[in-house]
Design an enzyme around this catalytic site. Structure first.
Site, PDB file in Angstrom:
ATOM      1  NE  ARG A 120      -7.149   0.931 -57.292  1.00 37.59           N
ATOM      2  CZ  ARG A 120      -6.153   0.121 -57.623  1.00 37.59           C
ATOM      3  NH1 ARG A 120      -6.314  -0.817 -58.530  1.00 37.59           N
ATOM      4  NH2 ARG A 120      -4.966   0.262 -57.052  1.00 37.59           N
ATOM      5  CE  LYS A 142     -26.300  12.687 -50.868  1.00 37.72           C
ATOM      6  NZ  LYS A 142     -26.885  13.739 -50.023  1.00 37.72           N
ATOM      7  CD  GLU A 184     -36.223  11.003 -44.465  1.00 43.73           C
ATOM      8  OE1 GLU A 184     -36.323  11.825 -45.399  1.00 43.73           O
ATOM      9  OE2 GLU A 184     -35.309  11.048 -43.611  1.00 43.73           O
ATOM     10  CE  LYS A 226     -32.514   9.536 -52.416  1.00 48.73           C
ATOM     11  NZ  LYS A 226     -31.993   9.135 -51.136  1.00 48.73           N
ATOM     12  CD  GLU A 236     -26.867  17.224 -51.457  1.00 58.71           C
ATOM     13  OE1 GLU A 236     -27.118  16.020 -51.278  1.00 58.71           O
ATOM     14  OE2 GLU A 236     -26.689  18.023 -50.538  1.00 58.71           O
ATOM     15  NE  ARG A 241     -28.894  12.680 -53.680  1.00 56.33           N
ATOM     16  CZ  ARG A 241     -28.403  11.466 -53.860  1.00 56.33           C
ATOM     17  NH1 ARG A 241     -27.683  11.209 -54.925  1.00 56.33           N
ATOM     18  NH2 ARG A 241     -28.624  10.516 -52.993  1.00 56.33           N
ATOM     19  CG  ASN A 245     -30.181  17.697 -47.790  1.00 58.00           C
ATOM     20  OD1 ASN A 245     -30.166  16.491 -47.582  1.00 58.00           O
ATOM     21  ND2 ASN A 245     -29.249  18.311 -48.513  1.00 58.00           N
ATOM     22  CG  HIS A 248     -32.519  16.065 -43.757  1.00 56.90           C
ATOM     23  ND1 HIS A 248     -33.805  15.992 -44.257  1.00 56.90           N
ATOM     24  CD2 HIS A 248     -32.070  14.779 -43.718  1.00 56.90           C
ATOM     25  CE1 HIS A 248     -34.096  14.724 -44.520  1.00 56.90           C
ATOM     26  NE2 HIS A 248     -33.072  13.973 -44.202  1.00 56.90           N
ATOM     27  CG  HIS A 252     -27.252  17.969 -38.328  1.00 56.69           C
ATOM     28  ND1 HIS A 252     -26.598  16.797 -38.608  1.00 56.69           N
ATOM     29  CD2 HIS A 252     -26.354  18.768 -37.697  1.00 56.69           C
ATOM     30  CE1 HIS A 252     -25.353  16.879 -38.165  1.00 56.69           C
ATOM     31  NE2 HIS A 252     -25.177  18.067 -37.612  1.00 56.69           N
ATOM     32  CG  HIS A 266     -32.332  10.490 -39.922  1.00 53.39           C
ATOM     33  ND1 HIS A 266     -31.526  11.607 -39.935  1.00 53.39           N
ATOM     34  CD2 HIS A 266     -32.833  10.375 -41.176  1.00 53.39           C
ATOM     35  CE1 HIS A 266     -31.530  12.139 -41.153  1.00 53.39           C
ATOM     36  NE2 HIS A 266     -32.315  11.405 -41.919  1.00 53.39           N
TER      37      HIS A 266
END
Ligand code: NAD
Length: 366
Positions: A120, A142, A184, A226, A236, A241, A245, A248, A252, A266
């Site tokens: 956990r 993340k 980035e 960041k 987010e 946040r 993106n 992105h 994407h 990416h």
């Protein structure tokens, strides 16, 4: 040495950035080892750095066990998650232990997710070894794996206890991967800091050519940017946040069209996506055309794609927009877009007309 604090109350942690840090990592890791064996998870391409880290730990009297996984995006899978958690359980990892993720975003995301569910939730430390992981994925908590339905669809927010960044490890990283991570870095300038974008224009080429001091500066700057955004909006939920993106949503679609393969990394997709986001903003009259041209010119000058042709994407605007509809940022039928009013002035727009996006993309040269 630069230390950036990620301020998240009881889950706050330090990001330590210093050339040569890997060989001195035991100083930071020994207290977390609690006199027990430390598990280090890495991939086969990172072995030289694993040896340095294990040597440093051993010199400090810390025993370690290495789990070496195959490299590549396919390692972020249910099968590898099962394999990794079984190995960690076999090692007797306890909740109070800290597993070390030594690698790029793939290792960081997989190990972070495994640690979010092991007993956990156990501790973990990020030791990122790609530029992308150093400026982006290792900070912010993340974590995720990929599934049949898409990338990063199963995951959790689980913050590391510490992040150790040594820019020297980038010396073994292929230039194409360094460049993808650099996209980035540029992103932080484009989000809200025109001065940093100008710094990138002046120093990007030398940074990519291997200048260690410039790399360290760019990493420290990006991590601080960041950390600020994550501290304001960890999950987010408040919109802030979402600024991370930038590039992105367009990116994407390009990645999906390239089949999420090595055809388009990416970071390369993010670069093309940022150029398209600025181009679209200019086409809508939101941003000066000169700013869009400046963004594209900088990306092009360092060898990153600045649009569909450079990313070798030939699909129509309609096909690319269809890919966007599978983006996990879709929210009750609307897709938030990151647009800009100029360099360093990005904002979230939730009312973008997708037909207009398709029409714009159809005009981008193939
Ligand atoms: P990666 O981890 O696959 O690393 C790229 C390649 O470089 C791999 O082949 C790896 O083995 C190799 N490598 C790593 N370090 C090396 C070194 N020092 N020397 C030589 N080779 C080395 O990919 P990445 O670009 O680091 O990360 C991409 C992943 O990160 C994606 O899965 C993406 O979804 C994820 N990501 C996560 C976040 C987040 O916030 N969690 C943010 C951005 C991206």
């Amino acid at each position: 040495m630069t230390i950036v604090r990620v301020g998240l109350g009881t889950r706050s942690y330090d990001v330590v950035i210093e050339a040569g840090l890997l060989a001195r990592a035991a100083e930071h890791l020994k207290p977390l080892a609690r006199g027990r064996v430390m598990a280090i998870v890495t991939d086969e391409n990172v072995r030289p750095h694993l040896d340095v880290l294990r040597g440093a730990l051993s010199d400090a009297g810390v025993e370690s066990e290495a789990i070496v996984l195959p490299p590549g995006e396919s390692t972020k899978s249910w099968a590898m998650l099962e394999h990794l958690t079984d190995r960690l359980l076999d090692l007797g990892i306890e909740r109070g232990d800290h597993v070390v993720a030594l690698g790029g975003g793939v290792i960081g995301d997989l190990v972070g997710f495994a640690c979010s569910i092991l007993k956990r939730g156990c501790g973990f430390v990020q030791v990122p070894t790609t530029l992308l992981a150093q400026v982006d994925s290792s900070v912010g908590g993340k974590t995720a794996i990929n599934t049949r339905a898409g990338k990063n669809l199963i995951g959790a927010f689980h913050q590391p206890a510490l992040v150790l960044i040594d820019p020297v490890v980038l010396e073994t990283l292929p230039l194409r991967q360094v460049r993808a991570g650099y996209a980035e870095v540029v992103k932080y300038g484009l989000i809200d800091d025109a001065d940093f974008f100008a710094w990138c224009e002046a120093n990007g080429a030398a940074l990519l050519a291997g200048d260690l001091a410039l790399r360290e500066h760019a990493i420290a700057y990006s991590v601080a940017a960041k950390a600020r955004i994550v501290a304001e909006d960890e999950r987010e939920t408040r919109g802030r946040r979402a600024l991370l993106n930038l590039g992105h949503t367009f990116g994407h679609a390009l990645e999906a069209e390239a089949g999420f393969s090595d055809r388009l990394l990416h970071g390369e997709a993010v670069a093309a996506g940022m150029a398209l986001a600025y181009g679209f903003s200019a086409a809508k009259g939101l941003a000066p055309q000169a700013d869009a041209a400046r963004v594209a010119a900088h990306l092009r000058s360092v060898g990153l794609p600045d649009g569909l042709a450079a990313a070798s994407i030939v699909a129509s605007g309609e096909v690319l927009v269809a890919h966007m509809l599978h983006d996990k940022k879709m929210d009750a039928g609307t897709l938030p877009f990151l647009l800009a009013r100029g360099i360093g002035q990005s904002f979230v727009d939730t009312s973008v007309d997708l037909d207009a996006v398709a029409a714009f993309l159809n005009l981008d040269p193939r």
